[in-house]
Write a protein that holds these residues in place. Sequence first.
Motif, PDB file in Angstrom:
ATOM      1  N   GLN A   1       0.837  -1.174   0.000  1.00 18.43           N
ATOM      2  CA  GLN A   1       0.000   0.000   0.000  1.00 18.43           C
ATOM      3  C   GLN A   1       0.887   1.243   0.000  1.00 18.43           C
ATOM      4  N   VAL A   2       0.457   2.244  -0.716  1.00 18.07           N
ATOM      5  CA  VAL A   2       1.242   3.455  -0.845  1.00 18.07           C
ATOM      6  C   VAL A   2       1.250   4.238   0.467  1.00 18.07           C
ATOM      7  N   GLN A   3       2.356   4.934   0.741  1.00 22.56           N
ATOM      8  CA  GLN A   3       2.458   5.878   1.848  1.00 22.56           C
ATOM      9  C   GLN A   3       2.610   7.274   1.261  1.00 22.56           C
ATOM     10  N   LEU A   4       2.047   8.262   1.971  1.00 21.42           N
ATOM     11  CA  LEU A   4       2.010   9.631   1.460  1.00 21.42           C
ATOM     12  C   LEU A   4       2.641  10.599   2.449  1.00 21.42           C
ATOM     13  N   VAL A   5       3.444  11.524   1.936  1.00 24.42           N
ATOM     14  CA  VAL A   5       4.055  12.553   2.769  1.00 24.42           C
ATOM     15  C   VAL A   5       3.874  13.907   2.096  1.00 24.42           C
ATOM     16  N   GLU A   6       3.169  14.808   2.777  1.00 27.36           N
ATOM     17  CA  GLU A   6       2.945  16.155   2.250  1.00 27.36           C
ATOM     18  C   GLU A   6       4.058  17.104   2.693  1.00 27.36           C
ATOM     19  N   SER A   7       4.267  18.144   1.893  1.00 28.50           N
ATOM     20  CA  SER A   7       5.210  19.200   2.236  1.00 28.50           C
ATOM     21  C   SER A   7       4.788  20.469   1.508  1.00 28.50           C
ATOM     22  N   GLY A   8       5.392  21.584   1.931  1.00 32.99           N
ATOM     23  CA  GLY A   8       5.153  22.838   1.234  1.00 32.99           C
ATOM     24  C   GLY A   8       4.225  23.806   1.935  1.00 32.99           C
ATOM     25  N   GLY A   9       3.663  23.403   3.061  1.00 31.41           N
ATOM     26  CA  GLY A   9       2.800  24.327   3.790  1.00 31.41           C
ATOM     27  C   GLY A   9       3.588  25.443   4.447  1.00 31.41           C
ATOM     28  N   GLY A  10       2.866  26.408   4.992  1.00 30.84           N
ATOM     29  CA  GLY A  10       3.531  27.510   5.673  1.00 30.84           C
ATOM     30  C   GLY A  10       2.591  28.659   5.913  1.00 30.84           C
ATOM     31  N   LEU A  11       3.178  29.791   6.277  1.00 30.87           N
ATOM     32  CA  LEU A  11       2.446  31.028   6.547  1.00 30.87           C
ATOM     33  C   LEU A  11       2.619  31.962   5.353  1.00 30.87           C
ATOM     34  N   VAL A  12       1.509  32.480   4.852  1.00 35.60           N
ATOM     35  CA  VAL A  12       1.557  33.369   3.695  1.00 35.60           C
ATOM     36  C   VAL A  12       0.504  34.459   3.868  1.00 35.60           C
ATOM     37  N   GLN A  13       0.767  35.622   3.301  1.00 39.89           N
ATOM     38  CA  GLN A  13      -0.204  36.706   3.361  1.00 39.89           C
ATOM     39  C   GLN A  13      -1.305  36.481   2.327  1.00 39.89           C
ATOM     40  N   ALA A  14      -2.453  37.048   2.596  1.00 41.02           N
ATOM     41  CA  ALA A  14      -3.554  36.972   1.644  1.00 41.02           C
ATOM     42  C   ALA A  14      -3.102  37.502   0.285  1.00 41.02           C
ATOM     43  N   ARG A 111     -14.806   9.523   2.139  1.00 36.65           N
ATOM     44  CA  ARG A 111     -15.000   8.085   2.332  1.00 36.65           C
ATOM     45  C   ARG A 111     -14.439   7.252   1.196  1.00 36.65           C
ATOM     46  N   ARG A 112     -14.210   7.859   0.053  1.00 29.07           N
ATOM     47  CA  ARG A 112     -13.717   7.126  -1.114  1.00 29.07           C
ATOM     48  C   ARG A 112     -12.231   6.850  -1.049  1.00 29.07           C
ATOM     49  N   TYR A 113     -11.525   7.534  -0.174  1.00 26.48           N
ATOM     50  CA  TYR A 113     -10.063   7.422  -0.145  1.00 26.48           C
ATOM     51  C   TYR A 113      -9.593   6.473   0.945  1.00 26.48           C
ATOM     52  N   ASP A 114      -8.570   5.677   0.586  1.00 22.80           N
ATOM     53  CA  ASP A 114      -8.081   4.622   1.471  1.00 22.80           C
ATOM     54  C   ASP A 114      -6.854   5.033   2.270  1.00 22.80           C
ATOM     55  N   VAL A 115      -6.046   5.894   1.687  1.00 21.56           N
ATOM     56  CA  VAL A 115      -4.740   6.204   2.273  1.00 21.56           C
ATOM     57  C   VAL A 115      -4.624   7.715   2.432  1.00 21.56           C
ATOM     58  N   TRP A 116      -4.098   8.135   3.588  1.00 22.28           N
ATOM     59  CA  TRP A 116      -3.975   9.559   3.898  1.00 22.28           C
ATOM     60  C   TRP A 116      -2.568   9.884   4.365  1.00 22.28           C
ATOM     61  N   GLY A 117      -2.135  11.092   4.017  1.00 23.11           N
ATOM     62  CA  GLY A 117      -0.897  11.599   4.569  1.00 23.11           C
ATOM     63  C   GLY A 117      -1.135  12.204   5.942  1.00 23.11           C
ATOM     64  N   GLN A 118      -0.058  12.741   6.525  1.00 26.61           N
ATOM     65  CA  GLN A 118      -0.138  13.280   7.885  1.00 26.61           C
ATOM     66  C   GLN A 118      -0.621  14.735   7.911  1.00 26.61           C
ATOM     67  N   GLY A 119      -0.616  15.365   6.746  1.00 29.86           N
ATOM     68  CA  GLY A 119      -1.093  16.742   6.646  1.00 29.86           C
ATOM     69  C   GLY A 119       0.015  17.768   6.752  1.00 29.86           C
ATOM     70  N   THR A 120      -0.240  18.931   6.165  1.00 29.93           N
ATOM     71  CA  THR A 120       0.673  20.053   6.254  1.00 29.93           C
ATOM     72  C   THR A 120      -0.144  21.316   6.503  1.00 29.93           C
ATOM     73  N   GLN A 121       0.325  22.163   7.421  1.00 30.54           N
ATOM     74  CA  GLN A 121      -0.439  23.338   7.831  1.00 30.54           C
ATOM     75  C   GLN A 121      -0.262  24.477   6.831  1.00 30.54           C
ATOM     76  N   VAL A 122      -1.376  25.065   6.442  1.00 31.72           N
ATOM     77  CA  VAL A 122      -1.368  26.275   5.619  1.00 31.72           C
ATOM     78  C   VAL A 122      -2.098  27.364   6.405  1.00 31.72           C
ATOM     79  N   THR A 123      -1.419  28.483   6.602  1.00 33.03           N
ATOM     80  CA  THR A 123      -2.016  29.604   7.313  1.00 33.03           C
ATOM     81  C   THR A 123      -1.920  30.844   6.433  1.00 33.03           C
ATOM     82  N   VAL A 124      -3.070  31.452   6.180  1.00 37.75           N
ATOM     83  CA  VAL A 124      -3.127  32.656   5.348  1.00 37.75           C
ATOM     84  C   VAL A 124      -3.541  33.817   6.236  1.00 37.75           C
ATOM     85  N   SER A 125      -2.674  34.793   6.348  1.00 34.86           N
ATOM     86  CA  SER A 125      -2.954  35.953   7.198  1.00 34.86           C
ATOM     87  C   SER A 125      -3.599  37.073   6.380  1.00 34.86           C
ATOM     88  N   SER A 126      -4.442  37.839   7.047  1.00 36.98           N
ATOM     89  CA  SER A 126      -5.147  38.932   6.344  1.00 36.98           C
ATOM     90  C   SER A 126      -4.383  40.236   6.415  1.00 36.98           C
TER      91      SER A 126
END
Length: 126
Positions: A1-14, A111-126
Motif C-alpha cells: 500500500q502506498v504511503q504519502l508525505v505532504e510538504s510545502g505548507g507555511g504562513l503566507v499573506q492573503a 470516504r472514497r479514499y483509502d490512504v492519507w498523509g499526515q497533513g501540512t499546515q497552511v495559514t493565510v494571514s489577512s
Amino acid sequence: QVQLVESGGGLVQAGGSLRLSCAASGGTFSSYAMGWFRQAPGKEREFVAGISRSGGGTYYADSVKGRFSISRDNAENTVYLQMNSLKPEDTGVYYCAARTSATIVVYTSVRRYDVWGQGTQVTVSS
C-alpha cells in the motif's frame, strides 16, 4: 500500500501563493486516483481538488476553482497543489489522499479514499 508525505505548507499573506507536494512511496503510484482535502479548526475535512490516475481528469471545489491547480507527475510519484490568490479562509491542515482506481474517475468524498498523509499546515494571514 502506498504511503504519502505532504510538504510545502507555511504562513503566507492573503493574495500570496504556495505549492504543496505529496510524495508517494511503496506502491504503484499510477494506479491511484489522488485528492487534496483540508480541515480547519472545528470543521469537517473537506474536498479541495482531485485528479485521476493518469492526470487526464481533474475536479475542484467551487471555493478554489480558478485559484488552485492540481497536477501529478507519475514518473516522480508526486502530486501537487498550486494555490494562488490565497485567502484567510483557505487556512487549515491540507491532506493528500489516495485510492486505487481502475478508471479515469476523480473522487471527491472523504470516504472514497483509502490512504492519507499526515497533513501540512497552511495559514493565510489577512
